[in-house]
Motif scaffolding. Structure first.
Motif, short mmCIF file in Angstrom:
data_model
loop_
_atom_site.label_atom_id
_atom_site.label_comp_id
_atom_site.label_asym_id
_atom_site.label_seq_id
_atom_site.Cartn_x
_atom_site.Cartn_y
_atom_site.Cartn_z
N ARG A 295 92.26 27.43 44.34
CA ARG A 295 92.18 28.47 43.33
C ARG A 295 92.71 27.91 42.02
N CYS A 296 91.82 27.79 41.05
CA CYS A 296 92.18 27.23 39.75
C CYS A 296 92.64 28.36 38.83
N ILE A 297 93.78 28.16 38.18
CA ILE A 297 94.39 29.17 37.33
C ILE A 297 94.44 28.64 35.89
N LYS A 298 94.07 29.51 34.98
CA LYS A 298 94.15 29.18 33.56
C LYS A 298 95.47 29.71 33.03
N PRO A 299 96.42 28.84 32.64
CA PRO A 299 97.77 29.32 32.29
C PRO A 299 97.84 30.06 30.97
N ASN A 300 96.93 29.77 30.04
CA ASN A 300 96.94 30.46 28.75
C ASN A 300 95.56 30.34 28.13
N ASP A 301 95.27 31.19 27.19
CA ASP A 301 93.95 31.18 26.54
C ASP A 301 93.90 30.27 25.34
N GLU A 302 95.03 29.77 24.89
CA GLU A 302 95.06 28.90 23.71
C GLU A 302 94.90 27.43 24.06
N LYS A 303 94.76 27.10 25.34
CA LYS A 303 94.59 25.72 25.82
C LYS A 303 95.78 24.83 25.42
N LEU A 304 96.98 25.41 25.45
CA LEU A 304 98.20 24.67 25.13
C LEU A 304 98.73 24.02 26.41
N PRO A 305 99.20 22.79 26.32
CA PRO A 305 99.68 22.10 27.53
C PRO A 305 100.98 22.71 28.05
N PHE A 306 100.97 23.03 29.34
CA PHE A 306 102.15 23.52 30.08
C PHE A 306 102.77 24.77 29.43
N GLU A 307 101.92 25.62 28.88
CA GLU A 307 102.37 26.93 28.40
C GLU A 307 102.03 27.96 29.47
N PHE A 308 103.01 28.82 29.79
CA PHE A 308 102.88 29.74 30.91
C PHE A 308 102.77 31.17 30.37
N ASP A 309 101.57 31.75 30.46
CA ASP A 309 101.33 33.13 30.05
C ASP A 309 101.34 34.00 31.30
N SER A 310 102.41 34.73 31.48
CA SER A 310 102.60 35.48 32.73
C SER A 310 101.51 36.52 32.93
N LYS A 311 101.11 37.19 31.85
CA LYS A 311 100.10 38.25 32.00
C LYS A 311 98.78 37.69 32.50
N ARG A 312 98.32 36.63 31.85
CA ARG A 312 97.04 36.05 32.24
C ARG A 312 97.09 35.49 33.66
N ILE A 313 98.23 34.89 34.02
CA ILE A 313 98.33 34.28 35.34
C ILE A 313 98.37 35.34 36.43
N VAL A 314 99.10 36.42 36.21
CA VAL A 314 99.14 37.49 37.20
C VAL A 314 97.76 38.09 37.39
N GLN A 315 97.05 38.25 36.28
CA GLN A 315 95.70 38.79 36.37
C GLN A 315 94.82 37.91 37.26
N GLN A 316 94.92 36.58 37.09
CA GLN A 316 94.11 35.67 37.89
C GLN A 316 94.59 35.59 39.33
N LEU A 317 95.92 35.66 39.54
CA LEU A 317 96.44 35.64 40.91
C LEU A 317 95.93 36.85 41.70
N ARG A 318 95.85 37.97 41.05
CA ARG A 318 95.34 39.15 41.72
C ARG A 318 93.85 39.00 42.01
N ALA A 319 93.16 38.33 41.08
CA ALA A 319 91.71 38.22 41.22
C ALA A 319 91.29 37.17 42.23
N CYS A 320 92.09 36.14 42.42
CA CYS A 320 91.66 35.02 43.28
C CYS A 320 92.15 35.13 44.71
N GLY A 321 92.90 36.17 45.06
CA GLY A 321 93.27 36.38 46.45
C GLY A 321 94.58 35.75 46.86
#
Length: 1705
Positions: free
Chosen positions: A638-664
């Motif tokens: 399951r590939c996760i996109k950590p942020n929408d700005e394509k910044l290295p090693f930046e952790f966006d909790s909202k976006r990641i939680v959304q994808q974690l819920r979506a990918c099972g």
């Protein structure tokens, strides 16, 4: 939220929701009581918060810090969303780890940065490893799939999903690259490269830049990689899903079209693409809509070159590639065709449009027809066909539809051709499928594409849920845990809503079949069928053009606009008909591959042909995909996109939680949390929580029972855990509770220890002070009393000692005085005696020395005078010779004078002859004049006779002239002969002058010699003078002279006794002879002349005469007896020689036995030094001892046999003496003739006895034999001289006796010579062989030779020495063909035996050693000075004489290098599986490590596995390698290089594994590694390999161990790390710091700020960016030249070699 069994107390930490960070941590400030509605919390920023809670749903508890950052999310004690999010944040943002396990899922976070974790070294590190042994990685998933396929022969699949920009394509690419690397095929087809080459092509034509991702895949792809029975790749097949065709004609802002268009435009100016008439991407409508045509950091022209390369690699010809590029260029030109609006809702396209012309030219179409049907359409009815013009928007849509259809067809065609290129002829055994498909998508505007994507994800999620449920059930059943049904989300209702009968898709297809179907009509049908009837379908409140579906991940609102058009995917039939006429190869099957539709068609509703819509095709392909996946073992990424700005090693909790819920992922966590998520093996539990066990519990022998007893005591609720066969299953939170108990126990123990220490300090401080004060007072008091007593005793003792010592001193003085006086008297008496004795001895010695030296000088002077006399004679002879030469010269000078006189005589004669001729001519002229006068007078008278006289006169004149000419010629001949003689004389004179010159030179040389002789004579005179001066100092030789005189007297006495004995023997012989003859009879036979010779000793003379005549009579008989005895003597001599040879042979065997004993002792000493003894060595030592005993027994037997032979020889001699005695008695009884024979036999027997005595003495010592022989010879000589003086009349008899003595002496001398010459033979160091035996030699010595027996009993490199001795033989014959054949056969034989034993370490070691020895022999005996420095003179004689073998030396060196590399590979292959378990996993220091909880991907092997490798295993393997190399005689330098290579491998493999195992990066593990390194260093020291540089290769590992142990907090710590870790790169240091994991709560984590400090210091370094060390790196090998110390002529060939056809020369 979750409800937990344990109460929430003060200081517990919980998670509370937060609008910004999703979840926020807080600490409970006051204890929570049941019923409280408010929870007092303390936030991390220090603020307090009253948080309202529901008693039935408390805030989720936070995991202990020890569990944070785990590799597997299922290892967390509290499994919930905030714990998962926090664990991912710690790993991704702080530890820079992008991979994390979540049960069977690999969660991959896109770092938006290139990381050095995908190289070949990483692939090899993960290859063959268990999935839980290493850090999470895409390679670990790929290895697990590959391993299960190989082990279970079951197909596998890797499902990679995620939203755009999450890194799906890269992950799938890396998985395929892993398979291609670890499963290299044996063929030359390079199938792996072709499989990998398909990725760049599909990415070029199917990927594009979006706002979320620069390389977004706009299609789904399932790649089946096929394997054969050997698990090697044989081919692949690709399936694609739902290409985003709309992107060809439309792109949103900041997005691009497919990459291939921009690559073509960037390469437009190249000559091969100029005919496409392209320009920059900004010139075309289809490529400039997004606004930005360039991707930062991407070179489209270079990418085009790469695309062409991959086309070529897959076998696509340039013509096909150019056709593809033509179609792509035509699509771009088609987008630029200008469509203008005209009146009456019509549109038109100019036939002169440049882009239209280029489009038609590239595709081979008619521009007029294309222009016509772009603006018109044909409507076919049942009765007529109508052509209807289109408006401009309709024409633009038709143009765009055509472009989309052409591109979709081209895409499918390329995929089909790729599949053809990846086809394989063999049978597929298994396959691994890699699915790269879009994840769940929800945008502001969602259309038909998002609907299909989410539909596919619903199907995949259903398959995922079923697989997770199945795995959980299998785990419980395997451990015999009662299985309870777990409630998990089942999305079958949503799937039914979409695909069931009268579902959304079927209604959509039905609407598409209607002639007047619209999106609004279809939406209304959906409202009518599902609103308020299906809870998963909703109608938005504010919109009548949308509908909402409740997916498993989230609610999604879809706009119905365009659904029908996209589902139909229509293109007008006339445009298709036009395209069918194209000659471009990808478009030739265009019409047969697509469904041709008219915009308005009159059709039969039930026709299956027209039911094929995009939705139905997608549903069918999805059904086939799910069928394939269900038949395989799936692995999820399951590939996760950590942020929408394509910044290295930046952790966006909202976006990641959304994808974690979506990918099972959270669904997996929820399923695990409902049962028993934490699972420990009994051994792990025992090791971790042993501190919580009581003594009574620890007394149990069964650890399983101990664990059960502890849990029953600690956790009262038995429902919170279950006992399986091998594991303990815990409910959520129980491990955290146990960790809390463990931490409390440790903290309590620390407090108790501190309490006792502090109490002891406080209570005993005063008592200790008082005790120390009392002790000090006692010390001083007791010292005072003891000192007083001591003083009293000391005074009394001194008084007694004074009187006693005085008495003893006086008595001693008197005694000494008496002795002194006696000594004085003795001294003078002894001195006088010694001086007198010395003076007498000194005078005597000086006289002797003077006499001896004077004699030597006189002898030297005599010799010098003799030499001078010889020189004078030589000079006199030379002078005489010179006088003879002078006489010869004088004779020659006289001859020369005579020749000169003769010449003068000839000259005078010639002169006189000329004068006479001239005088005669004058007279004739005068006479002529007289005749003329007479003529005048008598002219008249003689007129008649004129003619006659005239003729006479002419004749006379002619005769005179002839005479003159003859005289002239004679004169010339005389002159010539004179000149020749003169020249001869001059040459003779010249030669004589040269001889005179040479004689003068010789005279000069002789004068010089005479002068030198004078100088020498003067030197000798000076020496005589000097010696005469030193004559006074030669008195020390007087004793020697006395000894010599005494010896002389003894010798004279001995000679006199020998004379007397000889006279007595002669008198006895004479008497016997006189008695044996009848004197009267003899007298009667003698004549008077004989009697006249008698004198006063007539009797003796008469006996002599009788003896002489008797000798003549018995001559024949005596001759035969003599020959008989000579034969016996020769036989005895032969036996003596034979016995002496056997003695020498036994002595040689004895020496060899001593050498063998010495070598055995050295070998035993060396083997004893080893830490462990191999049973084979013990057996070999016992065999050597047996051989030693056999040799000793053999030596004893040979000694006894020799003694027996000596006794037999003596018995034979005695018997021969007895036989001679009997013969002598018989001869005495015979007549006078036999009496003479008896005398001779007696003499001969005596001489034989003497000879036998000499021969017996030869067996003792050779020197004694020689001395006895010479003494006997001197004695006989003296004796003969005395007889000659005293017995002149017996001269002839004595001569005969001397002849016999000389004969026997010669016989003894010959025996002595034979004995002396019968020593050991001298060998030449060559082995003779025949040409036809060459193959047999190679077979027996190389191919069939087993090294195990050779290395123990033989010299190192024995086969190599034997081969070189054969080479020397071929060289000595000067046979080039023979030598060349032998060298080639040898090299080929070595290659063959190595090839046949590629996996045999001992064989490789043995032949590496022999190849090096053979190479060294070729160098040592090559005759080159640089290689002959250390040779002995005898070894230099063995050099090759005729051929230069330097070329073969190079070939042998290459062979040795290949053997060495294979040798290293085998060692590395044997030791590599041991390195990580022994160096990294094994606890050398017992009790300091602790185990942490593990998740689903836990290790398969338990901690107490008895078969696990340890550090001892590593050392044993190293010792085995070292012992084998030493036994095979490998050069010590080569051994050091091999050990260095092994140590480099150990360090590199251990360090690489450390980089990839976060659980090993702890302080305690650093101590373990440092301890193991010290074991290796101790091993090096024990083997005396400190100078091999092997220790230096461990420096990176040593520094890594130090880095794990060092403090990592302050700036000084960072600076120390920067200064100390010089062997580690910056990437490696940061990796270790980020991976540092505390074992318990007492250790501190490395803060991100500290890592940044170290990173800032390391930025100045310019080192490698590679994380892993290259374990395949080989140090350069050098083969040192070591000359052989073994002499070739001493080498013996063992019989076990079966080389009996070789002969030593």
């Amino acid at each position: 939220f979750f409800v937990f069994s344990h109460p929430v107390g003060q200081y517990n930490r919980v998670w509370i929701p937060d609008p910004e960070e999703v979840w926020k941590s807080a600490e409970i400030a006051t204890d929570y009581r049941v019923g409280d509605k408010v929870l007092r919390l303390l936030l991390e920023d220090g603020t307090e918060l009253d948080y309202s809670v529901n008693p039935e749903s408390l805030p989720p508890l936070r995991n202990p810090d020890i569990l944070v950052g785990e590799n597997d999310l299922t290892a967390l004690s509290y499994l919930h969303e905030p714990a998962v999010l926090h664990n991912l944040r710690i790993r991704f943002a702080e530890s820079k780890l992008i991979y994390t396990y979540s049960g069977i899922i690999l969660v991959a976070m896109n770092p938006y940065k290139q990381l050095p974790i995908y190289g070949d070294a990483i692939i090899h590190a993960y290859s063959g490893q268990n999935m839980g042994d290493m850090d999470p990685h895409i390679f670990a998933v790929a290895e697990e799939a590959y391993k299960q396929m190989a082990r279970n022969n079951r197909n596998q699949s890797i499902i990679v999903s995620g939203e755009s920009g999450a890194g799906k394509t890269v992950s799938a690419r890396y998985a395929m690259r892993y398979f291609a690397t670890v499963s290299k095929s044996g063929s030359n087809a390079h199938v792996e490269d072709k499989v990998l080459a398909s990725n760049p092509i599909t990415e070029a034509v199917g990927n594009a830049k979006t706002t979320r991702n620069d390389n977004s895949s706009r299609f789904g792809k399932y790649t089946e990689i096929s394997f054969d029975e050997q698990n090697q790749i044989i081919g692949a097949n690709m399936r694609t899903y739902l290409l985003e065709k709309s992107r060809v004609v439309f792109q949103s802002e900041n997005e691009r079209n497919y990459h291939i268009f921009y690559q073509l435009c960037a390469s437009a100016q190249q000559s091969e693409f100029k005919h496409l008439k392209l320009g920059s991407a900004e010139e075309f409508n289809y490529t400039r809509m997004g606004g930005n045509t360039v991707i930062e950091g991407v070179n489209d022209r270079a990418e085009m070159v790469e695309t062409q390369k991959t086309f070529t690699l897959l076998g696509f010809k340039e013509d096909f590639q150019m056709d593809v590029f033509k179609i792509l260029a035509a699509i771009l030109h088609l987008g630029n065709v200008q469509i203008t609006a005209v009146v009456n809702e019509r549109s038109s396209v100019s036939e002169d449009d440049s882009h239209l012309k280029v489009f038609c030219e590239l595709l081979g179409l008619e521009s007029g027809r294309v222009a016509q049907w772009l603006c018109n359409r044909k409507i076919v009815t049942s009765s007529e066909t109508v052509v209807k013009p289109m408006t401009r928007p309709q024409a633009v849509n038709a143009r765009d539809a055509l472009a989309k259809k052409i591109y979709a067809h081209l895409f499918d065609f390329i995929v089909e051709r790729i599949n053809q290129a990846l086809q394989f002829s063999g049978k597929q055994h298994t396959f691994i499928g890699v699915l790269d498909i879009y994840g769940f998508e929800t945008f502001d505007v969602n259309s038909f594409e998002q609907f299909c994507i989410n539909y596919a994800n619903e199907k995949l999620q259903q398959q995922f849920n079923m697989h997770v449920f199945k795995l959980e059930q299998e785990e419980y059943m395997k451990e015999d845990i009662p299985w309870t049904l777990i409630d998990f989300y089942d999305n079958q209702p949503v799937i039914d809503l979409i695909e069931a009968k009268m579902g959304i898709l079927e209604l959509l297809d039905e609407e598409c079949l209607l002639p007047h179907g619209t999106d609004e009509n279809w939406l209304q049908k959906l409202y009518n069928n599902f609103v308020n009837k299906n809870p998963l379908f909703e109608k938005p409140r504010m919109s009548n053009t949308s509908f909402v579906i409740q997916h498993f991940a989230d609610k999604v609102e879809y706009k119905c606009e365009g659904f029908l058009e996209k589902n139909r995917d229509t293109v007008y039939d006339m445009l298709v008909e036009i395209l069918r006429a194209s000659k471009v190869s990808p478009l030739s099957p265009f019409g047969s591959m697509i469904t041709v539709k008219s915009a308005k068609q009159v059709i039969k509703p039930n026709s299956k042909h027209f039911r094929t819509t995009v939705g139905s095709k997608f549903r069918s392909s999805l059904y086939l995909l799910m069928e394939t996946l269900n038949a395989t073992t799936p692995h999820y990424v399951r590939c996760i996109k950590p942020n929408d700005e394509k910044l290295p090693f930046e952790f966006d909790s909202k976006r990641i939680v959304q994808q974690l819920r979506a990918c099972g992922v959270l669904e997996t966590i929820r399923i695990s949390a409902q049962s028993y998520p934490s699972r420990w093996t009994y051994i792990e539990f025992y090791s971790r929580y042993g501190i919580l066990m009581t003594k009574q519990e620890l007394s149990f022998s069964d650890k399983k029972e101990v664990c059960k007893a502890v849990l029953h005591r600690l956790i009262q609720d038995s429902n919170q855990y279950q006992f399986g066969k091998t594991k303990i299953f815990f409910r959520a939170g129980q491990v955290a509770y146990l960790e809390k108990l463990r931490l409390d126990k440790l903290r309590q123990s620390c407090v108790v220890i501190q309490k006792h220490i502090r109490g002891w300090k406080a209570i005993t401080a005063v008592a200790l002070k008082e005790a120390w004060a009392a002790i000090i007072i006692q010390k001083h008091c007791r010292g005072y009393l003891v000192r007083n007593l001591y003083q009293l005793i000391r005074v009394a003792t001194i008084t007694i000692q004074a009187y006693t010592r005085g008495f003893l001193a006086r008595r001693s003085y008197r005694k000494m005085l008496e002795e002194h006086k006696a000594v004085i008297l003795q001294k003078y008496a002894r001195a006088w005696l010694a001086r007198r004795r010395f003076q007498s001895i000194r005078r005597f010695v000086l006289n002797i020395q003077l006499t001896y030296r004077v004699q030597r000088l006189q002898k030297k002077l005599e010799d010098q005078n003799k030499e001078n006399h010889g020189l004078v004679e030589k000079l006199t002879s030379l002078a005489a010779l010179r006088a003879g030469d002078v006489e010869k010269i004088q004779k020659l000078e006289a001859e020369l004078e005579r020749a000169a006189a003769h010449r003068r005589n000839y000259e005078e004669k010639g002169k006189r002859y000329r004068d006479a001729v001239e005088e005669k001519l004058a007279k004739l002229q005068k006479h002529n004049s007289e005749l003329e006068t007479q003529k005048d007078q008598i002219q008249l008278k003689l007129q008649e006779k004129t003619e006659e006289l005239k003729e006479k006169m002419d004749n006379l004149t002619k005769q005179l002239f002839d005479d003159v000419q003859k005289e002239e010629r004679q004169r010339m001949l005389l002159e010539k002969s004179f000149e020749l003689k003169t020249q001869d004389y001059e040459k003779q004179i010249q030669s004589l002058k040269e001889e005179i010159k040479s004689l003068k030179d010789e005279k000069t040389q002789l004068q010089q010699l005479v002068e030198e002789e004078h100088v020498t004579s003067d030197g000798l005179k000076a020496e005589v003078a000097r010696l005469s001066k030193q004559a006074k100092t030669i008195s020390e030789f007087e004793k020697e002279i006395q000894l010599l005189q005494a010896q002389k007297i003894d010798v004279e006495k001995h000679v006199q006794s020998q004379k007397r004995e000889m006279r007595e023997k002669m008198s006895e012989i004479t008497k016997q002879l006189l008695e044996s003859y009848d004197i009267e009879d003899v007298r009667s036979r003698l004549s008077m002349e004989d009697l006249e010779h008698l004198n006063e000793d007539g009797e003796l003379w008469f006996a002599y005469e009788g003896l002489k005549k008797a000798t003549r009579v018995l001559e024949s008989h005596f001759q035969s007896q003599k020959e008989c005895y000579e034969k016996e003597i020769e036989a005895l001599n032969f036996k003596v020689v034979h016995l002496s040879q056997e003695i020498n042979h036994l002595q040689k065997l004895f020496r060899e036995e001593n050498d063998i004993n010495e070598s055995i002792r050295l070998e035993v000493t060396r083997l004893t030094s080893e830490n462990m003894m191999i049973p084979d060595f013990k057996q070999q030592i016992s065999e050597l001892e047996k051989q030693k005993q056999d040799l000793e027994i053999r030596l004893n037997e040979q000694t006894e046999k020799m003694k027996g032979k000596l006794e037999e020889l003596s018995n034979q001699l005695n018997r021969s003496q007895e036989e001679e005695g009997t013969q002598r008695k018989a001869m005495e009884a015979q007549n006078e003739i036999h009496t003479k024979e008896k005398e001779k036999l007696i003499d001969k027997i005596q001489e034989m006895q003497e000879a036998s005595d000499h021969l017996k003495k030869q067996f003792e010592t050779e020197s004694e034999v020689k001395s006895n022989f010479w003494q006997e010879a001197s004695r006989l000589t003296l004796e003969n001289r005395d007889l000659e003086e005293e017995l002149d009349m017996k001269d002839r008899v004595i001569k005969k006796l001397q002849d016999q003595v000389k004969t026997l002496s010669k016989t003894a001398g010959k025996a002595n010579d034979v004995h002396s010459s019968s020593g050991p033979k001298e060998y030449l160091g060559m082995l003779q062989y025949k040409r036809e035996d060459e193959a047999k030699l190679i077979q027996n010595l190389i191919l069939d030779l087993k090294p195990r027996g050779v290395v123990v009993n033989m010299i190192p490199g024995l086969p190599a020495h034997i081969l070189f001795m054969c080479v020397r033989y071929a060289d000595s014959l000067n046979d080039a063909n023979m030598l060349k054949s032998l060298m080639n056969s040898t090299i080929n034989g070595i290659k063959q035996v190595v090839k046949e034993h590629l996996e045999d370490f001992e064989m490789l070691s043995f032949w590496l050693s022999n190849t090096c020895h053979f190479l060294n022999c070729l160098k040592q005996y090559s005759g080159e000075e640089e290689f002959m420095k250390h040779n002995s003179p005898h070894q230099n004689k063995n050099c090759l004489n005729n051929f230069d073998l330097s070329e073969y030396r190079q070939i042998l060196s290459d062979v040795a290098i290949r053997i060495y590399h294979q040798f290293i590979i085998i060692m590395e292959k044997n030791i590599q599986p041991i390195i990580v378990p022994g160096m990294l996993e094994y606890e050398s220091l017992q009790g300091i490590s602790g185990l942490k909880p593990t998740g689903f991907r836990k290790r398969s092997s338990s901690v107490d596995d008895t078969d696990a490798y340890t550090m001892t295993s590593v050392l044993q393997q190293l010792s085995y390698f070292y012992t084998t190399m030493c036994q095979n005689g490998l050069d010590p330098e080569l051994v050091r290089q091999a050990v260095k290579q092994l140590f480099f491998l150990i360090g590199a493999v251990t360090l690489n594994s450390l980089f990839l195992r976060k659980d090993m990066c702890s302080c305690r593990k650093g101590m373990q590694i440092r301890c193991n390194i010290s074991y290796l260093e101790e091993w090096l020291k024990d083997k005396n390999l400190q100078n091999s540089l092997a220790k230096e290769t461990l420096e990176p590992l040593s520094q890594a161990a130090w880095l794990l142990q060092v403090k990592k907090t302050t700036d000084s710590d960072a600076k120390e790390i920067y200064e100390r870790c010089t062997s580690l790169s910056a990437v490696q240091i940061i990796k270790i710091l980020n991976s540092y994991t505390p074992i318990d709560d007492f250790e501190k984590r490395v803060t991100p700020s500290f890592v940044r400090k170290v990173q800032a210091l390391l930025n100045s370094r310019e080192d490698s960016s590679q994380l892993m060390l290259d374990t395949k790196y080989l140090f350069q090998v050098t083969f040192p030249f070591t000359p052989s110390p073994h002499a070739l002529e001493m080498i013996q060939i063992p019989s076990s070699f079966k080389l009996g056809f070789l002969n030593r020369l």
